[in-house]
Scaffold this active site. Structure first.
Site, PDB file in Angstrom:
ATOM      1  N   THR A  83       3.777  43.540   0.191  1.00  0.00           N
ATOM      2  CA  THR A  83       3.718  43.676  -1.394  1.00  0.00           C
ATOM      3  C   THR A  83       3.623  44.633  -2.212  1.00  0.00           C
ATOM      4  OG1 THR A  83       1.617  41.960  -1.372  1.00  0.00           O
ATOM      5  CG2 THR A  83       1.707  43.698  -3.344  1.00  0.00           C
ATOM      6  N   ASN A 155       6.399  31.067   0.952  1.00  0.00           N
ATOM      7  CA  ASN A 155       5.519  31.055   2.061  1.00  0.00           C
ATOM      8  C   ASN A 155       5.056  29.737   2.566  1.00  0.00           C
ATOM      9  OD1 ASN A 155       4.743  31.724  -0.886  1.00  0.00           O
ATOM     10  ND2 ASN A 155       2.718  32.063   0.198  1.00  0.00           N
ATOM     11  N   GLN A 183       9.210  36.283   4.114  1.00  0.00           N
ATOM     12  CA  GLN A 183       8.475  35.731   5.561  1.00  0.00           C
ATOM     13  C   GLN A 183       9.773  34.898   6.207  1.00  0.00           C
ATOM     14  OE1 GLN A 183       6.378  34.110   5.994  1.00  0.00           O
ATOM     15  NE2 GLN A 183       4.948  34.344   4.580  1.00  0.00           N
ATOM     16  N   HIS A 205       3.667  42.362   9.930  1.00  0.00           N
ATOM     17  CA  HIS A 205       2.773  41.295  10.898  1.00  0.00           C
ATOM     18  C   HIS A 205       3.851  40.030  10.160  1.00  0.00           C
ATOM     19  CE1 HIS A 205       0.046  39.846   7.191  1.00  0.00           C
ATOM     20  NE2 HIS A 205       1.075  40.892   6.011  1.00  0.00           N
ATOM     21  N   CYS A 325      -3.645  35.218   0.688  1.00  0.00           N
ATOM     22  CA  CYS A 325      -4.159  36.659  -0.030  1.00  0.00           C
ATOM     23  C   CYS A 325      -4.761  36.563  -1.419  1.00  0.00           C
ATOM     24  CB  CYS A 325      -2.904  37.276  -0.869  1.00  0.00           C
ATOM     25  SG  CYS A 325      -1.372  37.304   0.930  1.00  0.00           S
TER      26      CYS A 325
END
Length: 382
Positions: A83, A155, A183, A205, A325
């Site tokens: 982000t 995503n 992604q 992550h 999110c």
């Protein structure tokens, strides 16, 4: 006696995790790199011995990421995640430009333009790929150069945009191309120069590293100027202030290396899963386009996504309905809506296979999905 879910009552020892696009399981090599970095006391900005040791780990990670992604080390800016990398690019590189943003982008990009910026939307076709004719028209109808934002891999559906053609159009019209590769990074080999991107965002992550570290990669052999979101202490060559989270950054670099050095083709497992779902009435969203091999968007006509998630969770199956999110909310998918899938946009779940998935995990999902499609237990969750 404690209450147990159906899955636990049936003797399953642990849930099946099939939500890799929300976050991948931590890779052992990433964990080892994190622990080693966590043992270092020094601040990477300090000039004494302890600081220099920490700095060496930071720069090793930067060099690794830069080499793997095809940029100069000084064009690798560490951030807190995808982000921040996306927003930093839009604010730090897009000043004075008109933003052309894909309809199916992640909210970090859809909402990432500076206040008051001129933003226009890029429509997609029924498969979820950007309409190249509309992109070209948008690039031609504006006097000042544009700032184009398109994710490499979606995503929710895994659909890949035709980035070579996108990059060609952007070069032709002097537009800046920013690619959200959150992604895609770690699931395919990426080279910023070869991709034709001017800037690219990634996140640790999503590739089996820890949460809390990402990077913005800038094309070019020489350091690229970048207006920071905040100055802080002038870290990252003055482009991103704040003490870098050294263990997370070391884990990010280790995860990327492990992912690229030990690639795994998950498409055969994904295809089996999709075929089984289609056999019981599901629609595969985006099936007509090139996609990530690990991602399936499955819509079950007439069944709300929230009810499906709850039923599968009771069976010990961890999947989602799109982006993770939104504070746990299960919402109508703007991605599937942009693909003009109508009511299916509220009836789809996302299954994303992690690097560590086993065939038995897919078998358990298919069994649980078939029971759900047949109506078993839905009355208690709808």
């Amino acid at each position: 006696m404690n209450k147990k879910t159906d899955a636990w009552a049936k003797g399953f020892s642990q849930p099946v995790y099939l939500d890799a696009n929300a976050t991948e399981p931590l890779r052992p090599l990433a964990r080892a790199a994190m622990l080693e970095a966590a043992e270092l006391t020094g601040n990477p900005s300090s000039v004494h011995q302890a600081g220099r040791r920490a700095r060496a780990v930071l720069e090793d990670a930067r060099n690794t990421l830069a080499q793997r992604m095809g940029v100069a080390p000084l064009n690798c800016v560490f951030t807190s995640g995808g982000t921040e990398a996306n927003v930093l690019a839009m604010h730090g590189l897009g000043q004075g430009r008109r933003f052309l943003v894909g309809r199916t982008e992640h909210d970090a990009v859809r909402k990432g333009a500076p206040d008051g910026a001129d933003v226009a939307w890029l429509e997609v076709d029924a498969s979820g790929q950007v309409r190249l004719d509309l992109l070209e028209a948008a690039l031609q109808t504006h006097e000042s150069p544009a700032f184009v934002c398109l994710m490499l891999a979606n995503n929710e559906t895994g659909v890949l945009h035709p980035m070579a053609e996108v990059a060609r159009l952007c070069r032709q019209h002097g537009a800046h191309l920013h690619v959200d590769a959150v992604q895609a990074a770690g699931r395919m080999a990426l080279n910023v120069e070869e991709l034709g991107a001017d800037s690219l965002a990634c996140s640790g992550h999503k590739m089996g590293g820890p949460k809390g570290a990402g990077a913005l990669l800038l094309r070019g052999p020489a350091p690229r100027p970048l207006v920071p979101l905040f100055d802080g202490g002038g870290q990252e060559q003055g482009r991103r202030g704040g003490t870098p989270p050294l263990p997370a950054i070391a884990g990010l670099a280790a995860a990327l290396c492990d992912a690229l050095d030990t690639p795994r083709d998950l498409a055969p497992l994904r295809n089996r899963l999709e075929q089984a779902a289609q056999a019981v009435g599901a629609v595969v969203c985006g099936a007509g386009a090139p996609r990530l091999g690990n991602t399936a968007s499955l819509a079950l006509p007439g069944r709300r996504a929230q009810g499906q998630l709850m039923r599968l969770d009771l069976d010990g199956i961890c999947v989602s309905a799109g982006s993770a999110c939104s504070s746990g909310k299960v919402a109508f998918s703007h991605v599937l809506d942009a693909m003009e899938l109508g009511d299916l946009a509220g009836q789809a779940i996302r299954v994303s296979l992690p690097w560590s998935v086993e065939e038995a995990d897919v078998e358990r999902f298919m069994q649980s999905y078939a029971r759900m499609a047949a109506g078993a237990g839905l009355a208690m969750v709808e």
